[in-house]
Design a protein around this motif. Structure first.
Motif, short mmCIF file in Angstrom:
data_model
loop_
_atom_site.label_atom_id
_atom_site.label_comp_id
_atom_site.label_asym_id
_atom_site.label_seq_id
_atom_site.Cartn_x
_atom_site.Cartn_y
_atom_site.Cartn_z
N ASP A 266 0.83 -1.20 0.00
CA ASP A 266 0.00 0.00 0.00
C ASP A 266 0.86 1.25 0.00
N ILE A 267 1.97 1.24 0.74
CA ILE A 267 2.85 2.40 0.80
C ILE A 267 3.45 2.68 -0.57
N ILE A 268 3.93 1.62 -1.23
CA ILE A 268 4.54 1.80 -2.55
C ILE A 268 3.51 2.31 -3.54
N THR A 269 2.30 1.70 -3.53
CA THR A 269 1.26 2.12 -4.46
C THR A 269 0.92 3.58 -4.27
N GLU A 270 0.91 4.04 -3.04
CA GLU A 270 0.53 5.43 -2.76
C GLU A 270 1.59 6.41 -3.25
N GLN A 271 2.87 6.05 -3.13
CA GLN A 271 3.93 7.00 -3.37
C GLN A 271 4.62 6.86 -4.73
N ALA A 272 4.45 5.75 -5.41
CA ALA A 272 5.12 5.54 -6.70
C ALA A 272 4.38 6.32 -7.78
N ALA B 85 10.89 3.06 -7.39
CA ALA B 85 9.70 3.14 -6.54
C ALA B 85 10.19 3.16 -5.09
N PRO B 86 9.50 3.86 -4.23
CA PRO B 86 9.93 3.95 -2.83
C PRO B 86 9.69 2.65 -2.08
#
Length: 284
Positions: A3-9, A169-170
């Motif tokens: 979820d974190i990656i999806t939000e910030q990428a 990606a973060p």
């Protein structure tokens, strides 16, 4: 983590990273510029654009939309993405038309040099409990007459199970699912990794707006990226795809070739799947 990656990428972040990688590569390389060649290529490109404008009677409103979009592509850092998705496959086709060995295809915007060097049998760097189906990818590197190429270098990189590349990606470790495997004295390699997932190219930037405006889809089939090289031989850059992937037949980047489709079977002595794919390199 997903979820974190999806939000910030974002497309902008990925595009900026791809642009900087390309600029670093260009700084490390030099090339002679033939003015006559530049004149020919640019003149023909402009002539083709002029013909499109005349045939389709492009309006000023449409022209202004194009100008605005071109400016935004640069501001988003998406020129590497645009060129690699829609033009590179033809450049690669021309560059490799006389090769006898393995088929190549596009590099794409997410290659990073100097990945960790690994032995002939190796597990790619990955997170503990990396999601995805385990995959054993093995093969041999030879020349066109079948002689094994000892110590050939097999560089491999690919997206994770969520479609993200490390360093673009973060939240991903720096070298996640990237490595440079040195083949043994018979040119053999065995690489333990996970099967990548299909993914959409970034759609929140300028390329995404083009895709939406044209009614296209943004999907790439799952694939492994590889660069295979040996002294005295031509480097091959390629991607390998997976039989049964729904986007093998309509890749947005038009990079799939029949010779590049893998058909893995169940792993013999482990979980997951395994597949063999050999590389044949032409003389330099």
């Amino acid at each position: 983590m997903t979820d974190i990656i999806t939000e910030q990428a974002t497309a902008a972040a990925s595009g900026a990273a791809a642009t900087e990688q390309f600029r670093a590569k260009q700084r490390a390389e030099t090339a002679d510029v033939d003015t006559k060649r530049v004149d020919t290529l640019v003149s023909e490109l402009l002539t083709a654009a002029h013909d499109i404008i005349r045939r389709h009677k492009v309006t000023y409103a449409e022209y202004d939309v194009l100008k605005s979009w071109l400016i935004q592509v640069g501001e988003d850092g998406e020129w590497p993405l645009f060129l690699d998705v829609w033009l590179e496959h033809v450049v690669e086709e021309v560059a490799s038309e006389n090769r006898e060995g393995s088929k190549g295809t596009i590099e794409g915007p997410y290659y990073i040099s100097d990945a960790p060097q690994l032995p002939a049998e190796a597990k790619l760097p990955m997170r503990e409990n990396e999601e995805g189906t385990p995959l054993l990818f093995r093969g041999q590197v030879t020349n066109v007459v079948g002689t094994p190429l000892a110590g050939a270098l097999v560089e491999i990189w690919h997206a994770d199970n969520d479609g993200y590349y490390s360093q673009f990606a973060p939240g991903l470790p720096e070298w996640n699912l990237r490595g440079a495997v040195v083949a043994d004295d018979q040119g053999n390699f065995r690489i333990h990794t996970i099967e990548p997932a299909p993914y959409q190219i970034p759609t929140d930037g300028s390329c995404g707006r083009l895709i939406a405006a044209a009614g296209w889809h943004a999907w790439r089939p799952a694939h492994l990226h590889l660069k295979v090289s040996a002294p005295g031989h031509q480097l091959i850059t390629t991607q390998l795809y997976f039989k049964g992937d729904e986007h093998v037949g309509d890749d947005i980047a038009s990079a799939v070739k029949p010779e590049l489709i893998l058909d893995p079977g169940p792993a013999v002595n482990a979980d997951g799947r395994e597949v063999t794919y050999d590389f044949v390199l032409d003389k330099a």
